[in-house]
Design a protein around this motif. Structure first.
Motif, PDB file in Angstrom:
ATOM      1  N   ARG A  77       0.542   0.962   7.064  1.00  0.00           N
ATOM      2  CA  ARG A  77       0.539   1.556   8.403  1.00  0.00           C
ATOM      3  C   ARG A  77      -0.818   1.390   9.079  1.00  0.00           C
ATOM      4  O   ARG A  77      -0.925   1.509  10.285  1.00  0.00           O
ATOM      5  CB  ARG A  77       0.829   3.067   8.329  1.00  0.00           C
ATOM      6  CG  ARG A  77       2.083   3.460   7.587  1.00  0.00           C
ATOM      7  CD  ARG A  77       3.332   3.064   8.358  1.00  0.00           C
ATOM      8  NE  ARG A  77       4.535   3.635   7.752  1.00  0.00           N
ATOM      9  CZ  ARG A  77       5.096   3.227   6.622  1.00  0.00           C
ATOM     10  NH1 ARG A  77       4.556   2.218   5.958  1.00  0.00           N
ATOM     11  NH2 ARG A  77       6.186   3.787   6.161  1.00  0.00           N
ATOM     12  N   ASP A  78      -1.858   1.154   8.257  1.00  0.00           N
ATOM     13  CA  ASP A  78      -3.245   1.190   8.751  1.00  0.00           C
ATOM     14  C   ASP A  78      -4.039  -0.028   8.287  1.00  0.00           C
ATOM     15  O   ASP A  78      -5.262   0.000   8.260  1.00  0.00           O
ATOM     16  CB  ASP A  78      -3.932   2.456   8.215  1.00  0.00           C
ATOM     17  CG  ASP A  78      -3.885   2.522   6.685  1.00  0.00           C
ATOM     18  OD1 ASP A  78      -3.178   1.685   6.071  1.00  0.00           O
ATOM     19  OD2 ASP A  78      -4.564   3.378   6.099  1.00  0.00           O
TER      20      ASP A  78
ATOM     21  N   SER B 169       5.023  11.230   1.574  1.00  0.00           N
ATOM     22  CA  SER B 169       4.756  11.524   2.982  1.00  0.00           C
ATOM     23  C   SER B 169       3.842  12.744   3.116  1.00  0.00           C
ATOM     24  O   SER B 169       3.122  12.875   4.096  1.00  0.00           O
ATOM     25  CB  SER B 169       6.061  11.680   3.766  1.00  0.00           C
ATOM     26  OG  SER B 169       6.680  12.905   3.451  1.00  0.00           O
TER      27      SER B 169
ATOM     28  N   ARG C 115      -6.428   9.431   1.571  1.00  0.00           N
ATOM     29  CA  ARG C 115      -6.549   8.186   2.334  1.00  0.00           C
ATOM     30  C   ARG C 115      -7.903   7.525   2.058  1.00  0.00           C
ATOM     31  O   ARG C 115      -7.991   6.310   1.926  1.00  0.00           O
ATOM     32  CB  ARG C 115      -6.342   8.441   3.833  1.00  0.00           C
ATOM     33  CG  ARG C 115      -4.997   9.054   4.175  1.00  0.00           C
ATOM     34  CD  ARG C 115      -4.592   8.801   5.612  1.00  0.00           C
ATOM     35  NE  ARG C 115      -4.226   7.405   5.824  1.00  0.00           N
ATOM     36  CZ  ARG C 115      -3.006   6.900   5.623  1.00  0.00           C
ATOM     37  NH1 ARG C 115      -2.013   7.681   5.257  1.00  0.00           N
ATOM     38  NH2 ARG C 115      -2.790   5.624   5.816  1.00  0.00           N
TER      39      ARG C 115
ATOM     40  N   TYR D  61       0.594   5.167  -2.122  1.00  0.00           N
ATOM     41  CA  TYR D  61       0.830   6.553  -1.679  1.00  0.00           C
ATOM     42  C   TYR D  61       1.983   7.164  -2.475  1.00  0.00           C
ATOM     43  O   TYR D  61       1.964   8.350  -2.824  1.00  0.00           O
ATOM     44  CB  TYR D  61       1.106   6.599  -0.163  1.00  0.00           C
ATOM     45  CG  TYR D  61      -0.159   6.323   0.621  1.00  0.00           C
ATOM     46  CD1 TYR D  61      -1.056   7.350   0.914  1.00  0.00           C
ATOM     47  CD2 TYR D  61      -0.490   5.021   1.004  1.00  0.00           C
ATOM     48  CE1 TYR D  61      -2.250   7.081   1.585  1.00  0.00           C
ATOM     49  CE2 TYR D  61      -1.679   4.752   1.676  1.00  0.00           C
ATOM     50  CZ  TYR D  61      -2.552   5.784   1.962  1.00  0.00           C
ATOM     51  OH  TYR D  61      -3.732   5.517   2.604  1.00  0.00           O
ATOM     52  N   ARG D  62       2.989   6.339  -2.787  1.00  0.00           N
ATOM     53  CA  ARG D  62       4.111   6.842  -3.587  1.00  0.00           C
ATOM     54  C   ARG D  62       3.646   7.219  -5.000  1.00  0.00           C
ATOM     55  O   ARG D  62       4.091   8.214  -5.564  1.00  0.00           O
ATOM     56  CB  ARG D  62       5.215   5.773  -3.654  1.00  0.00           C
ATOM     57  CG  ARG D  62       5.955   5.595  -2.336  1.00  0.00           C
ATOM     58  CD  ARG D  62       6.881   4.374  -2.353  1.00  0.00           C
ATOM     59  NE  ARG D  62       7.521   4.208  -1.070  1.00  0.00           N
ATOM     60  CZ  ARG D  62       8.685   4.779  -0.731  1.00  0.00           C
ATOM     61  NH1 ARG D  62       9.346   5.502  -1.618  1.00  0.00           N
ATOM     62  NH2 ARG D  62       9.192   4.609   0.471  1.00  0.00           N
TER      63      ARG D  62
ATOM     64  N   THR E  31       0.828  -1.213   0.000  1.00  0.00           N
ATOM     65  CA  THR E  31       0.000   0.000   0.000  1.00  0.00           C
ATOM     66  C   THR E  31       0.864   1.266   0.000  1.00  0.00           C
ATOM     67  O   THR E  31       0.417   2.325  -0.447  1.00  0.00           O
ATOM     68  CB  THR E  31      -0.977   0.038   1.196  1.00  0.00           C
ATOM     69  OG1 THR E  31      -0.231   0.066   2.423  1.00  0.00           O
ATOM     70  CG2 THR E  31      -1.902  -1.154   1.177  1.00  0.00           C
ATOM     71  N   GLY E  32       2.122   1.150   0.483  1.00  0.00           N
ATOM     72  CA  GLY E  32       3.029   2.300   0.419  1.00  0.00           C
ATOM     73  C   GLY E  32       3.254   2.718  -1.024  1.00  0.00           C
ATOM     74  O   GLY E  32       3.363   3.915  -1.334  1.00  0.00           O
TER      75      GLY E  32
ATOM     76  N   ALA F 143       0.168  11.410   2.048  1.00  0.00           N
ATOM     77  CA  ALA F 143      -0.381  10.423   2.988  1.00  0.00           C
ATOM     78  C   ALA F 143      -1.108  11.061   4.169  1.00  0.00           C
ATOM     79  O   ALA F 143      -1.843  10.375   4.875  1.00  0.00           O
ATOM     80  CB  ALA F 143       0.733   9.495   3.494  1.00  0.00           C
TER      81      ALA F 143
ATOM     82  N   ARG G 164      -0.692  11.753  13.061  1.00  0.00           N
ATOM     83  CA  ARG G 164      -1.596  12.311  12.048  1.00  0.00           C
ATOM     84  C   ARG G 164      -3.044  11.927  12.364  1.00  0.00           C
ATOM     85  O   ARG G 164      -3.313  10.886  12.973  1.00  0.00           O
ATOM     86  CB  ARG G 164      -1.177  11.886  10.641  1.00  0.00           C
ATOM     87  CG  ARG G 164      -1.431  10.462  10.334  1.00  0.00           C
ATOM     88  CD  ARG G 164      -1.251  10.168   8.855  1.00  0.00           C
ATOM     89  NE  ARG G 164      -1.279   8.741   8.678  1.00  0.00           N
ATOM     90  CZ  ARG G 164      -0.285   8.016   8.188  1.00  0.00           C
ATOM     91  NH1 ARG G 164       0.809   8.580   7.778  1.00  0.00           N
ATOM     92  NH2 ARG G 164      -0.416   6.714   8.088  1.00  0.00           N
TER      93      ARG G 164
END
Ligand code: DC
Length: 223
Positions: free
Chosen positions: A127-128, A96, A105, A35-36, A31-32, A99, A184
């Motif tokens: 992360r989630d 970053s 999100r 976001y990237r 999933t990173g 995100a 966050r």
């Protein structure tokens, strides 16, 4: 079976998740990388990374797709394969920023949940994943490691690319990023309550993978 693997950067999550998926014959979701990819889309549009509305607009126009026929799955942005572009420094930085934007999100969480429906045997990392995206996942893990060890791993990575490294600076960066991720408002980094925490500081990749696979096989046997 959905297996979630969450935790901060530098804990080996990505390699662990990918190896577990491969050995169980499951799909792997990074999933990173999503976001990237949104970070890359924002950079390409010269988006102001301090402006949440501009970022949300860029995210709405960015269509991310995965090709699950390859290992690891290939990721495309508006039809263009972009996997090889996502680890660059400016993209990492842009990721970053995007995100922390709630609208981004929301879009990505929904897409991840849809992937969970269409690819029901999934190892997903982020992360989630165990807290927000797949709260009912059958198996949840949270990988951790001391900041010193995470800085050491990151330093090795950078040195292997021929870069000069300041370990103390890396460690400060890692601790700052942990604080930002945990604070966050939306999808903060948190340990899912029903997860198994693995401190990878003194474990090899093989040892971490084996712990997860053993648990997955036990769970399958209980079905
Ligand atoms: O895991 P990574 O370094 O590829 O993640 C890239 C960025 O995306 C990083 O800033 C953390 C963020 N991220 C997130 O907020 N939620 C996720 N599920 C995955 C990554």
């Amino acid at each position: 079976m959905i297996i979630t693997i969450d935790g901060p950067a530098g804990t080996g999550k990505s390699t662990v998740a990918q190896t577990v998926a491969q050995e169980l014959g499951f799909d792997f979701l990074d999933t990173g990388a999503m976001y990237r990819a949104i970070g890359l889309a924002a950079l390409r549009r010269h988006t102001n990374l301090e402006d949440a509305r501009e970022i949300s607009y860029a995210a709405k126009l960015a269509k991310i797709t995965f090709d699950f026929s390859t290992q690891p799955p290939g990721i495309s942005l508006n039809g263009e394969p972009v996997g090889h572009l996502l680890r660059a420094g400016d993209t990492t930085q842009a990721a970053s920023f995007v995100a922390v934007v709630p609208a981004v999100r929301e879009i990505l969480v929904r897409q991840q949940q849809e992937i969970g429906v269409s690819r029901p045997n999934l190892v997903t990392e982020g992360r989630d994943q165990g807290t927000v995206v797949f709260p009912h996942a059958e198996l949840k893990f949270y990988l951790d490691a001391t900041p010193v060890e995470r800085a050491r791993r990151r330093a090795n990575q950078l040195r292997s690319r021929g870069e000069v490294v300041d370990i103390a600076h890396l460690q400060t960066q890692i601790m700052d990023r942990d604080t930002r991720d945990a604070k966050r408002a939306v999808g903060p980094l948190a340990i899912p309550k029903d997860s198994q925490v693995i401190d990878t500081s003194s474990l090899s990749l093989r040892e971490v993978v084996d712990q997860i696979i053993t648990r997955a096989q036990e769970r399958r046997g209980q079905r």
